[in-house]
Design an enzyme around this catalytic site. Structure first.
Site, PDB file in Angstrom:
ATOM      1  N   GLY A  48      -4.226 -13.266  -3.270  1.00 42.21           N
ATOM      2  CA  GLY A  48      -4.858 -12.729  -4.467  1.00 42.21           C
ATOM      3  C   GLY A  48      -5.132 -13.742  -5.569  1.00 42.21           C
ATOM      4  N   ASP A 107       2.325  -5.887 -10.839  1.00 38.46           N
ATOM      5  CA  ASP A 107       2.303  -4.421 -10.853  1.00 38.46           C
ATOM      6  C   ASP A 107       3.723  -3.923 -11.072  1.00 38.46           C
ATOM      7  OD1 ASP A 107       1.970  -1.736 -10.443  1.00 38.46           O
ATOM      8  OD2 ASP A 107       1.248  -1.892  -8.389  1.00 38.46           O
ATOM      9  N   LYS A 135       0.471  -4.874 -15.253  1.00 36.58           N
ATOM     10  CA  LYS A 135       0.490  -3.412 -15.390  1.00 36.58           C
ATOM     11  C   LYS A 135       1.781  -2.971 -16.088  1.00 36.58           C
ATOM     12  CE  LYS A 135      -2.347  -2.291 -11.352  1.00 36.58           C
ATOM     13  NZ  LYS A 135      -2.384  -1.493 -10.110  1.00 36.58           N
ATOM     14  N   VAL A 157      -7.069  -1.904  -9.478  1.00 35.65           N
ATOM     15  CA  VAL A 157      -8.247  -2.711  -9.799  1.00 35.65           C
ATOM     16  C   VAL A 157      -8.592  -3.668  -8.651  1.00 35.65           C
ATOM     17  CG1 VAL A 157      -7.980  -2.593 -12.313  1.00 35.65           C
ATOM     18  CG2 VAL A 157      -6.776  -4.371 -11.028  1.00 35.65           C
ATOM     19  N   ASP A 163      -7.867  -7.273  -3.964  1.00 36.72           N
ATOM     20  CA  ASP A 163      -8.538  -6.581  -2.860  1.00 36.72           C
ATOM     21  C   ASP A 163      -8.138  -5.125  -2.733  1.00 36.72           C
ATOM     22  OD1 ASP A 163      -5.835  -7.228  -1.852  1.00 36.72           O
ATOM     23  OD2 ASP A 163      -6.593  -6.425   0.032  1.00 36.72           O
ATOM     24  N   ARG A 169     -12.471  -9.032  -2.860  1.00 35.99           N
ATOM     25  CA  ARG A 169     -11.899 -10.262  -3.420  1.00 35.99           C
ATOM     26  C   ARG A 169     -12.997 -11.166  -3.970  1.00 35.99           C
ATOM     27  NH1 ARG A 169      -6.410 -10.720  -1.937  1.00 35.99           N
ATOM     28  NH2 ARG A 169      -5.873 -10.035   0.154  1.00 35.99           N
TER      29      ARG A 169
HETATM   30  P1  IMP Z   1       4.039  -5.976  -7.303  1.00 41.29           P
HETATM   31  O1  IMP Z   1       5.082  -6.493  -6.382  1.00 41.29           O
HETATM   32  O2  IMP Z   1       4.053  -4.474  -7.381  1.00 41.29           O
HETATM   33  O3  IMP Z   1       4.092  -6.608  -8.682  1.00 41.29           O
HETATM   34  O4  IMP Z   1       2.611  -6.298  -6.694  1.00 41.29           O
HETATM   35  C1  IMP Z   1       2.362  -7.516  -6.123  1.00 41.29           C
HETATM   36  C2  IMP Z   1       1.000  -7.648  -5.515  1.00 41.29           C
HETATM   37  O5  IMP Z   1       0.371  -6.399  -5.211  1.00 41.29           O
HETATM   38  C3  IMP Z   1       0.000  -8.349  -6.416  1.00 41.29           C
HETATM   39  O6  IMP Z   1       0.174  -9.741  -6.438  1.00 41.29           O
HETATM   40  C4  IMP Z   1      -1.295  -7.923  -5.768  1.00 41.29           C
HETATM   41  O7  IMP Z   1      -1.580  -8.735  -4.649  1.00 41.29           O
HETATM   42  C5  IMP Z   1      -1.020  -6.497  -5.329  1.00 41.29           C
HETATM   43  N1  IMP Z   1      -1.526  -5.532  -6.333  1.00 41.29           N
HETATM   44  C6  IMP Z   1      -0.853  -4.901  -7.316  1.00 41.29           C
HETATM   45  N2  IMP Z   1      -1.651  -4.095  -8.048  1.00 41.29           N
HETATM   46  C7  IMP Z   1      -2.892  -4.250  -7.523  1.00 41.29           C
HETATM   47  C8  IMP Z   1      -4.205  -3.698  -7.863  1.00 41.29           C
HETATM   48  O8  IMP Z   1      -4.386  -2.920  -8.806  1.00 41.29           O
HETATM   49  N3  IMP Z   1      -5.236  -4.094  -7.075  1.00 41.29           N
HETATM   50  C9  IMP Z   1      -5.089  -4.950  -6.034  1.00 41.29           C
HETATM   51  N4  IMP Z   1      -3.908  -5.510  -5.697  1.00 41.29           N
HETATM   52  C10 IMP Z   1      -2.822  -5.161  -6.430  1.00 41.29           C
HETATM   53 MG    MG Z   2      -0.698 -11.441  -5.511  1.00 40.19          MG
END
Ligand code: IMP
Ligand code: MG
Length: 183
Positions: A48, A107, A135, A157, A163, A169
């Protein structure tokens, strides 16, 4: 790819390419000031962060080393699993180095807090995080990014590296995906 090519897939454009590049320039100026006189290793989190890495690293008017890590957090859905696995580790020995982890979005924060504790165990001089987006849930995590582009609402998003099932992407802007795309 421009938003017009996938018009019906997006309900809202949150940030245009110009706004993103401007934000990364601001971030780069802060990073230059904070790391003045220090060697810096910038670590991109695949996949990402590819666009953020490309534009943020080029905005930096100084020497940096770059490396990449790949971790798995999401499956093919839109919810974090909380299970983190290293798919590709660093090629660089980070002991004694100033490390800046670059990500596109935080996130739940589960992926990054795991990653930061993993990197911290390798005796770096420092480890900080730069993320383009954050977020609301991430605010509850102990891990706090030093550099945040924008705080956004809790919506899924896409674009600029982000993605949905490996698509979008290559979109230049960041936008909200229309619900019909999920179903
Ligand atoms: P986390 O572990 O929940 O903080 O999420 C980690 C990964 O999830 C991010 O680095 C993104 O690759 C993916 N991700 C989280 N939210 C989104 C979104 O809204 N769109 C796309 N990918 C997301
Ligand atoms: Mg990521």
């Amino acid at each position: 790819m421009d938003a017009s090519s996938v018009e019906n897939d997006l309900v809202n454009i949150l940030f245009t390419e110009e706004e993103i590049l401007e934000k990364l320039e601001e971030m780069a100026r802060r990073i230059e000031a904070d790391y003045e006189g220090k060697e810096l290793l910038v670590v991109g989190v695949l996949r990402g962060a590819i666009m953020v890495m490309a534009d943020l690293s080029r905005a930096l008017e100084r020497h940096v080393e770059t490396d990449w890590m790949a971790v798995s957090s999401y499956g093919s859905g839109t919810k974090s699993s909380g299970v983190v696995r290293i798919l590709k580790d660093l090629d660089t020995d980070i002991s004694g180095k100033h490390v800046l982890v670059v990500d596109e979005i935080i996130d739940t924060g589960l992926t990054l807090s795991w990653l930061i504790s993993n990197l911290s165990s390798r005796a770096p001089a420092s480890v900080e995080i730069a993320t383009l987006l954050r977020k609301p849930e991430a605010l509850a995590m102990p891990v706090t990014p030093k550099y945040v582009g924008w705080d956004i609402p809790n919506e899924f998003v896409v674009g600029y590296g982000l993605d949905y099932q490996e698509r979008y992407r290559n979109l230049r802007c960041i936008g909200t995906l229309a619900p019909h795309v999920y179903s």
